[in-house]
Design a protein around this motif. Structure first.
Motif, PDB file in Angstrom:
ATOM      1  N   THR A 191      43.055  20.619  -6.136  1.00 42.81           N
ATOM      2  CA  THR A 191      44.323  20.361  -5.227  1.00 42.81           C
ATOM      3  C   THR A 191      44.693  19.051  -5.304  1.00 42.81           C
ATOM      4  O   THR A 191      43.732  18.096  -5.815  1.00 42.81           O
ATOM      5  N   PRO A 192      46.037  18.423  -4.965  1.00 46.84           N
ATOM      6  CA  PRO A 192      46.474  17.094  -5.197  1.00 46.84           C
ATOM      7  C   PRO A 192      45.408  16.350  -4.512  1.00 46.84           C
ATOM      8  O   PRO A 192      45.269  15.098  -4.866  1.00 46.84           O
ATOM      9  N   ASP A 193      44.621  16.726  -3.362  1.00 51.77           N
ATOM     10  CA  ASP A 193      43.771  15.901  -2.605  1.00 51.77           C
ATOM     11  C   ASP A 193      42.331  15.807  -2.844  1.00 51.77           C
ATOM     12  O   ASP A 193      41.511  15.595  -1.854  1.00 51.77           O
ATOM     13  N   ALA A 194      41.896  16.456  -4.069  1.00 45.96           N
ATOM     14  CA  ALA A 194      40.706  16.630  -4.504  1.00 45.96           C
ATOM     15  C   ALA A 194      39.983  15.268  -4.540  1.00 45.96           C
ATOM     16  O   ALA A 194      40.389  14.428  -4.885  1.00 45.96           O
ATOM     17  N   PHE A 195      38.637  15.654  -4.018  1.00 51.92           N
ATOM     18  CA  PHE A 195      38.029  14.295  -4.038  1.00 51.92           C
ATOM     19  C   PHE A 195      36.370  14.371  -4.661  1.00 51.92           C
ATOM     20  O   PHE A 195      35.988  15.453  -4.558  1.00 51.92           O
ATOM     21  N   GLY A 196      35.810  13.431  -4.824  1.00 51.60           N
ATOM     22  CA  GLY A 196      34.362  13.375  -5.108  1.00 51.60           C
ATOM     23  C   GLY A 196      33.860  13.793  -6.641  1.00 51.60           C
ATOM     24  O   GLY A 196      32.855  13.800  -6.796  1.00 51.60           O
ATOM     25  N   TRP A 197      34.992  13.693  -7.538  1.00 52.04           N
ATOM     26  CA  TRP A 197      34.518  14.416  -8.683  1.00 52.04           C
ATOM     27  C   TRP A 197      34.393  13.143  -9.912  1.00 52.04           C
ATOM     28  O   TRP A 197      33.893  13.253 -10.855  1.00 52.04           O
ATOM     29  N   SER A 198      34.872  12.175  -9.593  1.00 53.16           N
ATOM     30  CA  SER A 198      34.772  11.025 -10.673  1.00 53.16           C
ATOM     31  C   SER A 198      33.340  10.659 -11.126  1.00 53.16           C
ATOM     32  O   SER A 198      33.269  10.562 -12.296  1.00 53.16           O
ATOM     33  N   ASN A 199      32.436  10.726 -10.330  1.00 54.22           N
ATOM     34  CA  ASN A 199      30.987  10.402 -10.658  1.00 54.22           C
ATOM     35  C   ASN A 199      30.277  11.771 -10.484  1.00 54.22           C
ATOM     36  O   ASN A 199      28.961  11.579 -10.312  1.00 54.22           O
ATOM     37  N   SER A 200      30.512  12.794 -10.538  1.00 51.35           N
ATOM     38  CA  SER A 200      29.821  14.003 -10.003  1.00 51.35           C
ATOM     39  C   SER A 200      30.361  15.091 -11.259  1.00 51.35           C
ATOM     40  O   SER A 200      30.991  15.913 -10.969  1.00 51.35           O
ATOM     41  N   PRO A 201      29.705  14.894 -12.338  1.00 51.92           N
ATOM     42  CA  PRO A 201      30.167  16.218 -13.473  1.00 51.92           C
ATOM     43  C   PRO A 201      29.482  17.418 -12.926  1.00 51.92           C
ATOM     44  O   PRO A 201      28.525  17.359 -12.368  1.00 51.92           O
ATOM     45  N   VAL A 202      30.299  18.586 -13.028  1.00 59.04           N
ATOM     46  CA  VAL A 202      29.774  19.966 -12.979  1.00 59.04           C
ATOM     47  C   VAL A 202      29.039  20.413 -14.384  1.00 59.04           C
ATOM     48  O   VAL A 202      29.323  19.747 -15.302  1.00 59.04           O
ATOM     49  N   TYR A 203      28.089  21.243 -13.875  1.00 61.23           N
ATOM     50  CA  TYR A 203      27.414  21.972 -15.077  1.00 61.23           C
ATOM     51  C   TYR A 203      27.788  23.353 -15.084  1.00 61.23           C
ATOM     52  O   TYR A 203      27.705  24.105 -14.078  1.00 61.23           O
ATOM     53  N   ILE A 204      28.240  24.051 -16.348  1.00 59.77           N
ATOM     54  CA  ILE A 204      28.380  25.319 -16.500  1.00 59.77           C
ATOM     55  C   ILE A 204      27.103  26.047 -17.422  1.00 59.77           C
ATOM     56  O   ILE A 204      26.952  25.347 -18.288  1.00 59.77           O
ATOM     57  N   MET A 205      26.767  27.007 -16.654  1.00 56.57           N
ATOM     58  CA  MET A 205      25.554  27.669 -17.370  1.00 56.57           C
ATOM     59  C   MET A 205      25.992  29.168 -17.736  1.00 56.57           C
ATOM     60  O   MET A 205      26.578  29.746 -17.094  1.00 56.57           O
ATOM     61  N   GLY A 206      25.364  29.551 -18.821  1.00 54.45           N
ATOM     62  CA  GLY A 206      25.404  30.704 -19.146  1.00 54.45           C
ATOM     63  C   GLY A 206      24.236  31.357 -19.947  1.00 54.45           C
ATOM     64  O   GLY A 206      23.425  30.431 -20.579  1.00 54.45           O
ATOM     65  N   LYS A 207      23.610  32.607 -19.639  1.00 53.46           N
ATOM     66  CA  LYS A 207      22.531  32.812 -20.435  1.00 53.46           C
ATOM     67  C   LYS A 207      22.259  34.584 -20.426  1.00 53.46           C
ATOM     68  O   LYS A 207      23.181  35.266 -19.837  1.00 53.46           O
ATOM     69  N   ARG A 208      21.603  34.889 -21.457  1.00 53.49           N
ATOM     70  CA  ARG A 208      21.236  36.457 -21.663  1.00 53.49           C
ATOM     71  C   ARG A 208      19.628  36.235 -21.760  1.00 53.49           C
ATOM     72  O   ARG A 208      19.162  35.423 -22.385  1.00 53.49           O
ATOM     73  N   ARG A 209      18.991  36.905 -20.922  1.00 61.15           N
ATOM     74  CA  ARG A 209      17.725  37.079 -20.854  1.00 61.15           C
ATOM     75  C   ARG A 209      17.256  35.685 -20.184  1.00 61.15           C
ATOM     76  O   ARG A 209      17.622  34.951 -19.201  1.00 61.15           O
TER      77      ARG A 209
END
Length: 178
Positions: A94-112
């Motif tokens: 959103t235009p007012d998104a906040f808190g992301w500059s020093n908080s990277p996200v992690y995306i996970m995928g797995k099988r087994r």
């Protein structure tokens, strides 16, 4: 969205199995099929549209959390088990998104048992809908033909910084054949 459980459990019946224009598997996982920590608490998340009655147009919007955890899985049909897939999320800010500059996200995928992780900074992505991660997160068949080769798991996380963040919209998760 009233429930005694503050966390939302995904409804797997909302998952859509399809094919892309090249005939490859393309599985769409709408927000109502995802498990979202604090997802049933309106102080932290709000739903835009009806997540169960019209899942294709619904969006889960993060108001604010300091613990972001969104997970899901798909059951592979027999003809899908020996194929390689990419997993990810279609999101916007959103235009007012906040808190992301020093908080990277992690995306996970797995099988087994072995997860694969990608780290991504959302702070530079303020225009429109985009896919995360930016480079494909590939989950391959285990190779041994084991009987538990019938699920792909995925997740979106930011639980380590302890910082509040908000303004993330989750449009869907996807599992696409490569």
């Amino acid at each position: 969205m009233s429930s005694t459980n503050p966390h939302s459990d995904g409804n797997p019946d909302l998952i859509k199995y399809g094919k892309d224009t090249n005939g490859k598997d393309d599985v769409s996982v709408p927000p109502g099929a995802l498990s979202i920590i604090w997802g049933n608490d309106q102080r932290y998340w709000k739903n835009i549209g009806d997540l169960t009655k019209n899942p294709d147009s619904a969006v889960a919007e993060l108001i604010q959390v300091c613990w972001l955890e969104v997970t899901g899985s798909i059951k592979l049909k027999p003809e899908m088990k020996e194929k390689t897939y990419e997993v990810g999320f279609e999101v916007s800010l959103t235009p007012d998104a906040f808190g992301w500059s020093n908080s990277p996200v992690y995306i996970m995928g797995k099988r087994r048992e072995k997860p694969i992780w990608r780290k991504m900074n959302l702070a530079n992505n303020k225009g429109g809908i985009f896919n995360i991660p930016e480079t494909p997160l590939i989950v391959a068949p285990p190779g041994d033909g084991g009987s538990d080769n019938d699920k792909v798991y995925f997740g979106l996380y930011e639980v380590w910084s302890g910082r509040w963040k908000g303004g993330l919209k989750i449009h869907k998760a996807f599992v696409r054949e490569l």
